[in-house]
Design an enzyme around this catalytic site. Structure first.
Site, PDB file in Angstrom:
ATOM      1  N   GLU A  61     -71.626 -12.767  41.688  1.00 28.52           N
ATOM      2  CA  GLU A  61     -73.052 -13.549  41.851  1.00 28.52           C
ATOM      3  C   GLU A  61     -73.335 -13.816  43.246  1.00 28.52           C
ATOM      4  O   GLU A  61     -72.512 -13.817  44.113  1.00 28.52           O
ATOM      5  CB  GLU A  61     -72.950 -14.669  41.025  1.00 28.52           C
ATOM      6  N   HIS A 113     -77.269 -18.076  35.968  1.00 25.15           N
ATOM      7  CA  HIS A 113     -75.869 -19.179  36.118  1.00 25.15           C
ATOM      8  C   HIS A 113     -76.720 -20.642  36.094  1.00 25.15           C
ATOM      9  O   HIS A 113     -76.223 -21.461  36.755  1.00 25.15           O
ATOM     10  CB  HIS A 113     -74.821 -19.019  37.269  1.00 25.15           C
TER      11      HIS A 113
END
Length: 630
Positions: A491, A513
């Protein structure tokens, strides 16, 4: 030759007390009057003009007394109210005033009638209080003040202190410019701008020291104090734009807080961590061995999230750094997102929405099903899994769960003995397992093959739990009917461009997320983690720490407390007690807890102890960290 000691000259209003006494008196005398707020505002404005030296103090005093309309009888409730308004750190360090009373003076432009009764409780007699006095008429109304008193005149504090002709170093502690001028005139040696209650630019910019509390003043002068190290000197670094309430909570507690909106690379964090006592992060910042080696003062790492794999917990423990997380604060947010995604995937909402956005009308019941009566398989039956179980069952789903630990079923949930058993039976599989690295590719090609044809898969746990390529292939082939993914193997550190193999696939919900990213969850986390930080910094409590023995020892009055962290080897407690016995120091309370690597002890002592005792305790073999708390 006898050395002459220091003399300490305190202001009263907004220094010894949190308030300006005449403002409080106005609240009393004007209670119930229609113009109360207007008059009080006028009094406050005049007060500030006088304190900053923008009008003469005599003019300020005359105007305020005239607006008050007070009576002698109003002084009794005023004194009672002022007793509840003693500055927090002044009250905490009452022993300083009791023990150094012979060297303490009060010079105030307030009035002896209400100052004397307050400071008397701090062992300061009336003959060391220099202030104005009221004039009363025959009926007891306050009609003015003694104009012959030097303190009723402009810069009267200068003349008052000059007339005292104090020997030794004279230190002035106050919040206003009228306090600084004593230093400016050369009558005082140092001026401490006291900002615990109010910060005035004219005072702070001219101060020798800015003191947010009395602890800082006592620390600078190496005087006995309630806490060993002033909170304002404790530096907290918060990264990744944690909720503003966390900054507010920690700042109000007295700590020095810096907030950065982004995460830091290892290299940048190594540079930034120097001098930091508390580090607050979320999921992107990596607290590595190299970072911890560079951290010269670090005591706490607070994870403002559930997961802690971004923190080298073992290395933290070896360094005596306590780590906390927020295991419960965003549970509801994650569960609600899971419920929403189950419904949207079952109803094929995203394909229908995309069609409408593209100008297509495709009304159909194909691949659109209710969740009632469907089998939900929950992998990981912890805090999130259990709450999801209850909500899903209340909506008519049949719940199955699998967990490595023996977990008690809630409601009518059915326990599966193997993962394969759960995968075989579930219409929807949702992951809520921990961030243990052993769970890498927990769901891969083999596990997907064991799922029902057309089943749905949801991952709100960790990105590395699913083999993304295997998932993408299963979605393309039709083996799986849809998926919702909130977390990814890699990420970005900041918002911007992002790529995943799952982009563009039908009936796939992709989110960045945000499972725990609700305003409510972030506020909860902003309360929970700072509370843990404050508890450890203030009392040494480690309850809910993820890497340390959990200890909570109740605070004792009139005690001195220290914390000792050491390698878990035999004989440490004996060595600690040997030092205390050598100096005949009585132990009021003592608690030790250990795990395989470290021992952590909190000790409360009846007597104070000197630097020699501290050094002996700190130098005990196998000591990792030693801290005097208060």
């Amino acid at each position: 030759m006898v050395e002459v000691g220091r003399k300490y000259v305190f202001d009263f209003d907004s220094t010894l007390t949190k308030v300006e006494a005449l403002d409080v008196l106005a609240e009393i005398t004007l209670k119930g009057k229609a113009n109360k707020d207007e008059v009080i505002q006028k009094i406050q404005d005049i007060t500030n003009l006088g304190i900053d030296g923008d009008i003469s103090f005599t003019e300020s005093l005359e105007k305020r007394v005239a607006l008050l309309g007070a009576h002698k009888d109003d002084l009794k409730p005023l004194i009672a109210e002022l007793r509840t308004k003693i500055s927090t750190s002044i009250e905490a360090n009452k022993d300083f005033f009791l023990n150094y009373a012979d060297d303490i003076y009060v010079i105030s432009c307030g009035f002896k009638e209400f100052i004397d009764p307050i400071v008397k409780e701090y062992n300061i007699p009336s003959d060391r209080v220099y202030a104005n006095t009221f004039k009363f008429d025959e009926e007891g109304k306050i009609i003015g003040f003694d104009e012959t008193n030097v303190l009723s005149s402009h810069n009267g504090k200068i003349q008052c202190l000059k007339d005292l002709n104090l020997e030794g170093e004279v230190q002035v502690i106050g919040d206003g410019y009228s306090d600084y001028v004593m230093r400016e005139a050369g009558i005082a040696d140092k001026f401490f701008a006291y900002t615990e209650n109010v910060s005035r630019d004219k005072a702070t910019k001219n101060a020798d020291f800015v003191t947010p509390n009395l602890d800082e003043f006592l620390f600078v002068n190496d005087l006995p104090r309630k806490v060993s190290y002033p909170k304002n000197r404790i530096k907290i670094l918060l990264l990744e734009n944690v909720h503003a309430d966390a900054v507010k909570n920690l700042t109000e507690e007295g700590f020095s807080v810096e907030l950065l909106k982004h995460s830091l690379s290892e290299e940048d964090l190594i540079e930034k961590i120097k001098g930091v006592h508390v580090l607050g992060i979320r999921s992107k910042t990596q607290v590595t061995q190299k970072v911890l080696d560079a951290a010269d003062k670090l005591m706490i790492v607070g994870a403002f999230c559930i997961g802690t794999t971004q923190i080298d917990l073992k290395a933290c423990k070896a360094k005596g750094v306590v780590a906390f997380n927020a295991p419960y604060s965003n549970t509801r947010s994650v569960v609600e997102l899971a419920i929403g995604e189950i419904i949207m995937l079952m109803r094929s909402i995203f394909p229908r929405s995309t069609e409408i956005h593209n100008g297509e009308w495709q009304k159909t019941a194909a691949n659109s099903r209710e969740i009632r009566g469907k089998n939900l398989g929950i992998v990981g039956y912890g805090n999130i899994g259990k709450q999801l179980s209850v909500l899903a069952e209340s909506m008519g789903m049949i719940v199955y769960y699998y967990d490595l630990d023996d977990q008690l079923a809630l409601g009518n949930a059915n326990k599966c003995n193997t993962l394969e058993e759960l995968l075989n039976i579930s219409d929807v599989v949702t992951l809520h397992i921990d961030d243990n690295k052993a769970n890498l590719n927990f769901i891969g090609e083999k596990e997907i093959s064991q799922m029902k044809d057309g089943a749905l898969l949801i991952n709100l746990a960790r990105g590395f739990h699913i083999d993304i390529t295997a998932l993408a292939n299963a979605l393309k082939s039709g083996k799986l009917g849809g998926a919702a993914v909130d977390v990814y193997p890699e990420e970005p550190r900041a918002n911007g461009e992002f790529y995943t193999e799952l982009q563009g696939l039908k009936n796939v919900i992709l989110t960045p997320h945000i499972g725990g990213s609700t305003e409510e969850a972030q506020r909860n986390i902003a309360d929970f983690v700072p509370n843990k930080i404050v508890e450890y910094m203030n009392s040494g409590n480690t309850v809910d720490s993820v890497n340390f023995p959990n200890i909570r020892l109740p605070k004792q009055n009139n005690a001195h407390r220290f914390l000792h962290i050491h390698e878990n080897v035999p004989g440490i407690m004996a060595e600690i007690n040997k030092v205390l016995a050598e100096y005949k120091i009585n132990i009021l309370g003592q608690y030790l807890s250990t795990d395989n690597e470290v021992g952590y002890v909190i000790v409360d002592l009846e007597e104070g102890y000197n630097k020699e005792v501290i050094e002996k305790l700190r130098s005990i073999e196998n000591t990792i960290k030693f801290r005097v708390l208060y």
